[in-house]
Scaffold this motif. Sequence first.
Motif, PDB file in Angstrom:
ATOM      1  N   ASP A  27      -8.797  -5.717  -4.040  1.00 19.83           N
ATOM      2  CA  ASP A  27      -8.499  -4.292  -3.887  1.00 19.83           C
ATOM      3  C   ASP A  27      -9.356  -3.671  -2.791  1.00 19.83           C
ATOM      4  OD1 ASP A  27     -11.009  -3.572  -4.951  1.00 19.83           O
ATOM      5  OD2 ASP A  27     -10.200  -2.997  -6.917  1.00 19.83           O
ATOM      6  N   ALA A  28      -9.145  -2.392  -2.535  1.00 15.99           N
ATOM      7  CA  ALA A  28      -9.797  -1.720  -1.424  1.00 15.99           C
ATOM      8  C   ALA A  28     -11.293  -1.540  -1.615  1.00 15.99           C
ATOM      9  CB  ALA A  28      -9.139  -0.347  -1.200  1.00 15.99           C
ATOM     10  N   TRP A  86      -9.856 -12.072   2.978  1.00 15.09           N
ATOM     11  CA  TRP A  86     -10.381 -10.775   3.388  1.00 15.09           C
ATOM     12  C   TRP A  86     -11.513 -11.012   4.377  1.00 15.09           C
ATOM     13  CZ3 TRP A  86     -14.242  -7.926  -0.261  1.00 15.09           C
ATOM     14  CH2 TRP A  86     -14.664  -6.717   0.316  1.00 15.09           C
ATOM     15  N   LEU A  98      -2.188   0.151  -8.593  1.00 11.37           N
ATOM     16  CA  LEU A  98      -3.227   0.539  -7.633  1.00 11.37           C
ATOM     17  C   LEU A  98      -2.985   1.948  -7.107  1.00 11.37           C
ATOM     18  CD1 LEU A  98      -3.715  -2.726  -5.522  1.00 11.37           C
ATOM     19  CD2 LEU A  98      -5.256  -1.800  -7.255  1.00 11.37           C
ATOM     20  N   GLN A 141      -7.343  -1.197   2.577  1.00 12.64           N
ATOM     21  CA  GLN A 141      -6.269  -2.112   2.253  1.00 12.64           C
ATOM     22  C   GLN A 141      -6.497  -2.775   0.903  1.00 12.64           C
ATOM     23  OE1 GLN A 141      -6.257  -4.858   5.567  1.00 12.64           O
ATOM     24  NE2 GLN A 141      -4.547  -3.802   6.534  1.00 12.64           N
ATOM     25  N   ALA A 142      -5.405  -3.249   0.322  1.00 14.40           N
ATOM     26  CA  ALA A 142      -5.457  -4.122  -0.841  1.00 14.40           C
ATOM     27  C   ALA A 142      -4.424  -5.213  -0.618  1.00 14.40           C
ATOM     28  CB  ALA A 142      -5.152  -3.355  -2.120  1.00 14.40           C
ATOM     29  N   ASN A 191      -7.809  -0.230 -10.360  1.00 13.08           N
ATOM     30  CA  ASN A 191      -8.529  -1.199  -9.537  1.00 13.08           C
ATOM     31  C   ASN A 191      -7.848  -2.563  -9.634  1.00 13.08           C
ATOM     32  OD1 ASN A 191      -9.316  -2.205 -12.058  1.00 13.08           O
ATOM     33  ND2 ASN A 191     -11.374  -1.299 -11.950  1.00 13.08           N
ATOM     34  N   ALA A 192      -8.493  -3.584  -9.074  1.00 13.17           N
ATOM     35  CA  ALA A 192      -7.896  -4.924  -9.075  1.00 13.17           C
ATOM     36  C   ALA A 192      -7.660  -5.439 -10.484  1.00 13.17           C
ATOM     37  CB  ALA A 192      -8.801  -5.891  -8.308  1.00 13.17           C
TER      38      ALA A 192
END
Length: 564
Positions: free
Chosen positions: A377-378, A537, A48, A30-31, A53-54
């Motif tokens: 991000d993931a 998170w 993404l 997940q993100a 990336n983030a």
Amino acid sequence: MIRSLRPLFLALALAAVALPAGAAERATRQAAISSAHKLATDAGFEVLAKGGNAFDAAVAVSAALSVVEPQSSGIGGGAFFLLHRASDGRQVMVDARETAPAATDAKQYLDAKGDLDRDKSVNGPLAAGIPGEPAALVWVAEHYGKLKLSQSLAPAIRLAREGFAPDARSLGRLASRKDVLARYPGSAALFLPGGEVPKAGWVLKNPDLARTLELIASKGHAGFYEGEYAKKLVDGVKAAGGTWSLADLSGYKVKEREPIAFDYRGHRIVTAPPPSSGGIALAEMFNILQGYDLKKLGRVERTHLVVEAMRRAYRDRAEYLGDPDYVKMPVAELTSPLYAAGLRASIHPKKATKSDDLPGYMAPEQGTDTTHFSIVDADGNLAAVTQTVNLPYGAAFVVPGTGFVLNNEMDDFALKAGAPNAYGLVGADANAPKPGRRPLSSMTPTFVVGADRTLVIGTPGGSRIITMVLEGILAWFDGDAPDKLVANKRFHHQFLPDVISIEQDAFTRDERKALEAMGHVLSDGERPWGFMNAVDWNRATGQMRGGADPRGDSGKADVREIGR
């Protein structure tokens, strides 16, 4: 009282937050992104999905907000990018705060009587510092991203060219700045079709901004700060009464700064260092509150102690903080638990302290239209980004052919000792305007990391940013999910004026009476403030959650699956 003002700029040697090994791999790919506009959140997820990336997503969201939220931020303003890189634990704040032009002179902002001329400090090109956001987009993409800058800017370029319908909040801010926008041909042509504030459903197409972003995408830093484009900016600013030079633009550089980090009840809080005042103030407030078990206190007692912590932190903000490249600040002392213990001892448990009674204050001298977004991000990379042009639509000045408003961040300097700025904040010589200096900011992008949970949080709100972040984090500690903590009613104290500002219905009638009986003065009936965006998170389960402040009508927090 602080007895030592030794030059200990950022002297805290603080370890980076180390997330447990394998935590990101336990995630469900997940993100999460929460921003002030759904189109900006979608832009981040688009990048993404391309393999970014983030940090690539942060560039995309930042640029998209420049298009769809011109009242709040843009490439004519500045930003703080607080970043955590999962691969090596590196944490950094990319400081893209605006700088004062070399020709800056505080006397430029005074009237014939020697009083601060508010029109000069907030309206038109004289109010504008040298923008930092374009440099940040390039820097973050080149040093932390995986994709080409052109890929990350593509969604914003498309939005600018194809257009979008500004929301009610944007149109409302436009109406409030109509008279100033109408002064300048470039501003009026972009935002006032037919000389009037457009109605709902109007589609804003901005080909000039699309071309500006394309220039940055193809030429990087030089595309904005050098060559023909820089000359266009300087010529336009000078023609309207500003003092920019080509050397001001070519000399602009982002600064990488060590974040402020401290511990609070089993959590590591990582936040913005100077020229943000937020991190030091947060550390001071949390260190004071460390001595109380807030969860065991009633609402009134808890509010009283939190307000007293706010009062003391804002007092120190006014006296000691400024641009770290020019001002020596007692950072280690201000963030010391020992100093906080002394401040705590000065708090009466049942009685408000009068701000005038706090010792050592020099009796000297920052909006609701900043914006913030949060990303996880993931892979566990984090980005907390707060960016601004200061007041709604900044200086309300657009250089013809560029497509963006310039900031009015010169007002964030203490332009005259003892004179409050647009947010009622005062400051001392540490925040006086000098060529090349960065004005003190309240922007407070923040990470909070516990044993198995991570929070990414921030908000606009001018002088109230720091207290909103404090209250949001405290609510998260109490168990509130992001969508709840961003919606909670807020209160605020900033030392001067000596009042508690409160949102409508923040306290019950009985709570108000009890606070007033302690000696607090409450200012109620104020319109809601801030537009907080947060994501958290759970690293043990991989679950991510987001919250976009309901005070805005276009915010969007989303969690999506991201393929490998």
